[in-house]
Write an enzyme that holds these catalytic residues in place. Sequence first.
Site, mmCIF file in Angstrom:
data_model
loop_
_atom_site.group_PDB
_atom_site.id
_atom_site.type_symbol
_atom_site.label_atom_id
_atom_site.label_comp_id
_atom_site.label_asym_id
_atom_site.label_seq_id
_atom_site.Cartn_x
_atom_site.Cartn_y
_atom_site.Cartn_z
ATOM 1 N N ASP A 152 41.138 48.907 38.308
ATOM 2 C CA ASP A 152 40.377 48.288 37.511
ATOM 3 C C ASP A 152 38.834 48.047 38.243
ATOM 4 O OD1 ASP A 152 39.114 46.886 34.870
ATOM 5 O OD2 ASP A 152 40.336 44.704 35.551
ATOM 6 N N HIS A 159 28.136 41.143 33.854
ATOM 7 C CA HIS A 159 29.720 40.639 33.503
ATOM 8 C C HIS A 159 29.123 39.932 35.174
ATOM 9 C CE1 HIS A 159 33.424 39.799 33.715
ATOM 10 N NE2 HIS A 159 34.022 40.337 35.158
ATOM 11 N N GLU A 227 39.760 40.470 28.706
ATOM 12 C CA GLU A 227 38.644 41.288 28.756
ATOM 13 C C GLU A 227 38.700 43.023 28.033
ATOM 14 O OE1 GLU A 227 38.994 42.050 32.939
ATOM 15 O OE2 GLU A 227 37.868 40.014 33.314
ATOM 16 N N GLU A 229 37.184 46.554 27.687
ATOM 17 C CA GLU A 229 37.047 47.271 28.523
ATOM 18 C C GLU A 229 37.064 48.529 27.833
ATOM 19 O OE1 GLU A 229 39.207 46.838 32.458
ATOM 20 O OE2 GLU A 229 38.825 44.577 32.918
ATOM 21 N N ASP A 261 42.059 44.099 29.482
ATOM 22 C CA ASP A 261 42.626 43.132 30.817
ATOM 23 C C ASP A 261 42.745 41.709 30.802
ATOM 24 O OD1 ASP A 261 43.293 43.354 33.420
ATOM 25 O OD2 ASP A 261 41.473 43.418 34.371
ATOM 26 N N ARG A 265 42.768 32.811 33.998
ATOM 27 C CA ARG A 265 41.482 32.426 34.500
ATOM 28 C C ARG A 265 41.512 31.492 35.700
ATOM 29 N NH1 ARG A 265 38.573 36.957 34.444
ATOM 30 N NH2 ARG A 265 37.735 37.600 32.074
ATOM 31 N N GLN A 268 43.882 32.911 38.487
ATOM 32 C CA GLN A 268 43.077 33.583 39.408
ATOM 33 C C GLN A 268 41.747 32.912 39.909
ATOM 34 O OE1 GLN A 268 40.329 35.291 36.771
ATOM 35 N NE2 GLN A 268 38.682 37.021 38.083
ATOM 36 N N LYS A 281 46.408 38.600 37.107
ATOM 37 C CA LYS A 281 45.976 40.027 36.506
ATOM 38 C C LYS A 281 47.441 40.982 35.670
ATOM 39 C CE LYS A 281 41.267 39.589 36.456
ATOM 40 N NZ LYS A 281 40.184 40.029 34.854
ATOM 41 N N THR A 285 48.475 44.447 30.107
ATOM 42 C CA THR A 285 46.694 45.175 30.330
ATOM 43 C C THR A 285 47.364 46.335 29.059
ATOM 44 O OG1 THR A 285 46.482 45.177 32.661
ATOM 45 C CG2 THR A 285 44.905 46.831 31.246
ATOM 46 N N GLU A 402 33.034 34.233 29.740
ATOM 47 C CA GLU A 402 31.235 34.120 30.029
ATOM 48 C C GLU A 402 30.988 33.515 28.425
ATOM 49 O OE1 GLU A 402 29.256 37.630 31.149
ATOM 50 O OE2 GLU A 402 31.089 38.905 31.194
HETATM 51 MN MN MN Z 1 38.787 43.341 33.962
#
Ligand code: MN
Length: 463
Positions: A152, A159, A227, A229, A261, A265, A268, A281, A285, A402
């Site tokens: 990834d 971002h 996420e 992507e 993904d 948080r 993380q 993570k 996925t 975000e």
């Molecule tokens: Mn990602």
Amino acid sequence: MPNDTHNPNLRSWVESANDPATDFPIQNLPLCSFLKEHDGHAHAHYGTAIGDQILDLTLLWEAEAFPEIADEGAPGPAQDLLEELDAAFEYPHWMGIIDRPELVALLRREAQRYLLDGPAGGQQGRRLRQRALQPIATTNFLPPVSFLNYTDFYASIHHATTVGAMFRPDNPLLPNYKHVPIGYHGRASSVVVSGTTIRRPAGQQSPPDDNPSAGPGFGPCKMLDYELEVGCVIGRGNSLGEPIAISKAAEHIVGLVLVNDWSARDIQRWEYQPLGPFLAKNFATSVSPFVVTTEALDPFRCDGWSRGPGDPEPLDYLRDEHDRSRGGFDIVLEAFLLSKEMAAKGAEPVRLSRGGLKGMYWSFAQMIAHHTSNGCNLQEGDLLASGTVSGQAEDSRGCLLELTWAGIDPSTGKPRPRRPIELPTGEKRTFLADGDTVILRGSCEREGFRRIGFGECRGTISG
Ligand code: MN
């Protein structure tokens, strides 16, 4: 360059494929794998999407419905190609085909020829057409290819800047960002196909900000995020020790998929320093069931990467003029949310963001060149994801981290409380709740060409 397979006037006998709003007109023809029950067993079959249907390519192959390949008398590929394809159709997940761009192109052409508007060729032909189609809505998809490795990246500068500002308001972008395509090795064992339920992970979380001496805790993730992507699927790999030159990198991409993904948080935030993402993570996925081929995407190429005034030029091994002008893909990307309560009331999913892949700081060719620059070998079926795709506009941000960020309060120097997203039911979300479904969509449009899309990448959270 666009070719006759992109001709916007081509129509199919599958009526839903001629609807201007479909993701899957006869000009697209992505690759997928699905389970088909016959003879009392479930078999992995290859398919392509056409309108709201799946065309069973394995069944057509066995019925010798691709005359250019299957008819030995016709001019065209030789007998050894026929045998190679015969063998490849025995394996699931397109292995042995996607590492040969000419085979992918040949099958796409054969599928297009079969689907072109015209008579079915008698009762037998009509019956074969019926047997070869099944609705997408009731198809049991497998991952389109077998993803043995997953990397990834972090290719959206918007971002990287917004997230960086959360942790380092004065210095959001680290000094390496404009020189190195930043990435980490993900976990391929937990890559799942769209529709798979995502179980909320548990993990270790940092002590509360207002009580650091309380120590860390362990429990269900409280800040579960998605996420948005795009992933590139590697066809032909490279030998260990032999880097892929940036000028050759595009030849190694079979096509693109949507990727979610999923990210924890709170886990993380506590674990990511000093070695980067780990358990926050790798619990899941999701990928869309369809690989949209680079050939189908050809009319929607755009500049691969742009640099602002004062930005450094990439180092030589990351610089290629063709990639700069044509290495990108102009794909509109959207994320939607459907809560359990919304679904029960029959509400439509609400759109969280709308952005696009165009304008990423790094192209997939640069990611491939960088990934292999030390001799690391990519393999058939590797998944290289872009990282969260966020634009400059607030409504183009590709994750809740975000979207619900309200910035730093200048008077206190501390983050303002997150700004929740309000759903039509009156429910509020700063992060995902159990029963929430996240749906990613992607599409390409350009004057003079048929619109094509990626289908959906969907996942529902369970507690
Ligand atoms: Mn990602």
